[in-house]
Design a protein around this motif. Structure first.
Motif, mmCIF file in Angstrom:
data_model
loop_
_atom_site.group_PDB
_atom_site.id
_atom_site.type_symbol
_atom_site.label_atom_id
_atom_site.label_comp_id
_atom_site.label_asym_id
_atom_site.label_seq_id
_atom_site.Cartn_x
_atom_site.Cartn_y
_atom_site.Cartn_z
ATOM 1 N N THR A 26 27.050 86.840 13.502
ATOM 2 C CA THR A 26 27.868 88.182 12.831
ATOM 3 C C THR A 26 27.089 89.401 13.575
ATOM 4 O O THR A 26 27.487 90.327 14.134
ATOM 5 C CB THR A 26 27.900 88.738 11.442
ATOM 6 N N PHE A 27 25.822 89.810 14.216
ATOM 7 C CA PHE A 27 24.675 90.130 14.429
ATOM 8 C C PHE A 27 25.404 89.831 16.207
ATOM 9 O O PHE A 27 25.540 90.793 16.705
ATOM 10 C CB PHE A 27 23.463 89.806 14.765
ATOM 11 N N LEU A 28 25.130 88.926 17.065
ATOM 12 C CA LEU A 28 25.272 88.730 18.697
ATOM 13 C C LEU A 28 26.894 89.166 18.523
ATOM 14 O O LEU A 28 26.804 89.187 19.611
ATOM 15 C CB LEU A 28 25.378 87.134 18.601
ATOM 16 N N GLN A 35 22.897 98.788 22.871
ATOM 17 C CA GLN A 35 23.265 98.610 21.013
ATOM 18 C C GLN A 35 21.702 99.439 20.646
ATOM 19 O O GLN A 35 21.506 99.779 19.830
ATOM 20 C CB GLN A 35 24.582 98.120 20.788
ATOM 21 N N LEU A 36 21.111 98.131 21.510
ATOM 22 C CA LEU A 36 19.615 98.317 20.878
ATOM 23 C C LEU A 36 19.139 98.713 21.995
ATOM 24 O O LEU A 36 18.100 99.188 20.580
ATOM 25 C CB LEU A 36 19.202 96.066 20.850
ATOM 26 N N VAL A 37 19.373 98.964 22.798
ATOM 27 C CA VAL A 37 17.772 99.705 23.394
ATOM 28 C C VAL A 37 19.102 101.581 23.698
ATOM 29 O O VAL A 37 19.033 102.167 24.483
ATOM 30 C CB VAL A 37 18.188 99.459 25.011
ATOM 31 N N ARG A 128 16.916 99.309 12.810
ATOM 32 C CA ARG A 128 17.147 98.921 11.540
ATOM 33 C C ARG A 128 17.897 96.705 11.963
ATOM 34 O O ARG A 128 17.903 95.746 11.006
ATOM 35 C CB ARG A 128 17.450 99.394 10.967
ATOM 36 N N PRO A 129 19.206 97.155 12.071
ATOM 37 C CA PRO A 129 20.198 96.139 12.242
ATOM 38 C C PRO A 129 19.350 94.958 12.534
ATOM 39 O O PRO A 129 19.313 93.281 12.453
ATOM 40 C CB PRO A 129 21.594 96.598 13.357
ATOM 41 N N ALA A 130 18.755 95.037 13.505
ATOM 42 C CA ALA A 130 18.096 93.972 14.484
ATOM 43 C C ALA A 130 16.976 93.436 13.617
ATOM 44 O O ALA A 130 16.318 92.153 13.687
ATOM 45 C CB ALA A 130 17.605 94.474 15.587
ATOM 46 N N ARG A 131 16.001 94.033 12.671
ATOM 47 C CA ARG A 131 15.296 93.465 11.515
ATOM 48 C C ARG A 131 16.140 92.540 10.907
ATOM 49 O O ARG A 131 15.230 92.024 10.144
ATOM 50 C CB ARG A 131 14.335 95.231 10.886
ATOM 51 N N ASP A 132 17.087 93.304 10.167
ATOM 52 C CA ASP A 132 17.890 93.241 9.002
ATOM 53 C C ASP A 132 18.475 91.415 9.740
ATOM 54 O O ASP A 132 18.288 90.493 8.230
ATOM 55 C CB ASP A 132 19.026 93.595 8.402
#
Length: 168
Positions: A26-28, A35-37, A128-132
């Motif tokens: 789901t994350f990937l 989106q992350l940078v 937040r989403p990467a941490r989650d």
């Protein structure tokens, strides 16, 4: 280990991998490097490149192990040796890939493991989403590590001893 216990362990391990795979997929599927940078500094881009690379490797290892454990379960005659080998691979490929990611975007700090606090520490504060995603799968891989602790070293020791007895 008795065959019934081994079969149950394979089934439980497969279910845990299925949960982790779903979270990572789901994350990937939702996030890519752009989106992350958000901020453009010299650390952010390499951090997220490594983070995504490690997560993709973990997902691949977990998917392969999930499939192999499915083969273990679908065989008409339960093959304990094949099951043990696959559980060994889950420990050494999946669990170790989670706790020791190649790019070291996060690590486990054992000092926090028994305090009720998060034991995962990030090298750089992620969005937040990467941490989650990491926090959501941490418990799964902790449980797998505990369940499969035998395969860390005892399994190979026992296999070597069996081989020596055969040759003696």
């Amino acid at each position: 280990m008795p065959a019934d216990n081994l079969q149950n362990l394979c089934a439980e391990t497969r279910e845990k991998l299925k949960s982790a795979i779903s979270i990572m997929e789901t994350f990937l599927n939702e996030y890519a490097l752009p989106q992350l940078v958000a901020e453009q500094d010299e650390e952010t881009n390499p951090f997220y490149k490594g983070f995504l690379s490690d997560l993709r490797h973990l997902l691949t290892f977990s998917e392969v192990s999930f499939e192999k454990l499915g083969i273990v379960q679908r065989r008409p005659n339960f093959d304990a040796e094949f099951a043990e080998k696959e559980l060994y691979h889950v420990y050494h490929r999946c669990v170790n890939s989670f706790f020791y990611p190649k790019n070291e975007s996060y690590s486990e700090d054992g000092r926090y493991a028994y305090t009720g606090q998060d034991a995962i520490r990030f090298r750089k504060k992620p969005i937040r989403p990467a941490r989650d995603v990491i926090m959501d799968i941490t418990k799964i891989y902790e449980e797998l590590r505990d369940d499969l602790n035998y395969y860390e070293s005892d399994y190979l020791t026992e296999r070597r001893m069996q081989a020596e007895r055969k040759h003696a």
